[in-house]
Enzyme design. Sequence first.
Site, short mmCIF file in Angstrom:
data_model
loop_
_atom_site.label_atom_id
_atom_site.label_comp_id
_atom_site.label_asym_id
_atom_site.label_seq_id
_atom_site.Cartn_x
_atom_site.Cartn_y
_atom_site.Cartn_z
N ASN A 52 33.85 -5.15 1.50
CA ASN A 52 33.36 -3.81 1.79
C ASN A 52 31.90 -3.94 2.17
O ASN A 52 31.19 -4.79 1.63
CB ASN A 52 33.54 -2.94 0.54
CG ASN A 52 33.27 -1.49 0.79
OD1 ASN A 52 32.13 -1.08 0.94
ND2 ASN A 52 34.33 -0.71 0.82
N TYR A 94 28.82 -4.41 -0.79
CA TYR A 94 29.39 -5.67 -1.25
C TYR A 94 30.11 -5.61 -2.59
O TYR A 94 31.18 -6.18 -2.75
CB TYR A 94 28.33 -6.76 -1.30
CG TYR A 94 27.79 -7.16 0.04
CD1 TYR A 94 28.50 -6.96 1.22
CD2 TYR A 94 26.54 -7.76 0.15
CE1 TYR A 94 28.00 -7.33 2.44
CE2 TYR A 94 26.03 -8.14 1.38
CZ TYR A 94 26.76 -7.92 2.53
OH TYR A 94 26.27 -8.30 3.74
N GLU A 138 42.63 -12.69 -6.17
CA GLU A 138 43.31 -12.84 -7.46
C GLU A 138 43.47 -11.50 -8.15
O GLU A 138 44.55 -11.17 -8.68
CB GLU A 138 42.53 -13.80 -8.37
CG GLU A 138 42.35 -15.18 -7.78
CD GLU A 138 41.08 -15.37 -6.96
OE1 GLU A 138 40.57 -16.49 -6.93
OE2 GLU A 138 40.58 -14.39 -6.35
N ASN A 165 41.59 -11.29 -0.34
CA ASN A 165 40.33 -10.62 -0.62
C ASN A 165 40.10 -9.52 0.42
O ASN A 165 40.50 -9.65 1.58
CB ASN A 165 39.16 -11.60 -0.70
CG ASN A 165 38.94 -12.42 0.55
OD1 ASN A 165 39.89 -12.85 1.20
ND2 ASN A 165 37.68 -12.66 0.88
N CYS A 223 38.51 -9.33 -4.99
CA CYS A 223 38.99 -10.71 -4.80
C CYS A 223 40.50 -10.74 -4.67
O CYS A 223 41.21 -9.85 -5.16
CB CYS A 223 38.56 -11.58 -5.97
SG CYS A 223 36.79 -11.73 -6.19
#
Length: 151
Positions: free
Chosen positions: A53, A56, A63, A50, A61
Amino acid sequence: MDQRHLSPEEVNELINQSHKAKEHSYSPYSKFRVGAAVKTRDGRVFTGCNVENACYNLGVCAERNVIAKAVSEGYKDFIAIAIASDMETEFISPCGACRQVMREFGCNWDVYLTKTDKSYEKMTVDELLPRSFGPDDLSKEKVSNIPIEFF
């Protein structure tokens, strides 16, 4: 296409790779490190973590990061993904956005949700996101004459 299942050794290696990827996490805001490792049908493994920043919602993520990394190098046929975090008592579970991105590349591939001790729970993408919307849904029969006043 037939689903290829990983051997116990391959599962352990994929889980180890996801935990190693977690070490590169950039998570200064949430302090919630996540790593992922995805294995392609031809045996290639990609890892990602992940990346947060200060704005937000611009973070990504692990994945989605690892899948984008694999796709950017020409790989789109996945057989398994392992996900790791620092949670000791619960298995890490992907967010809804990550589940949808995984679904883009099929329903019937394995997802290994892990704990810090590297124990895991195995599911499929379909089990994580039942009755999902995917690429094949775009070609299904639709209403063809939507009245202009509808918009």
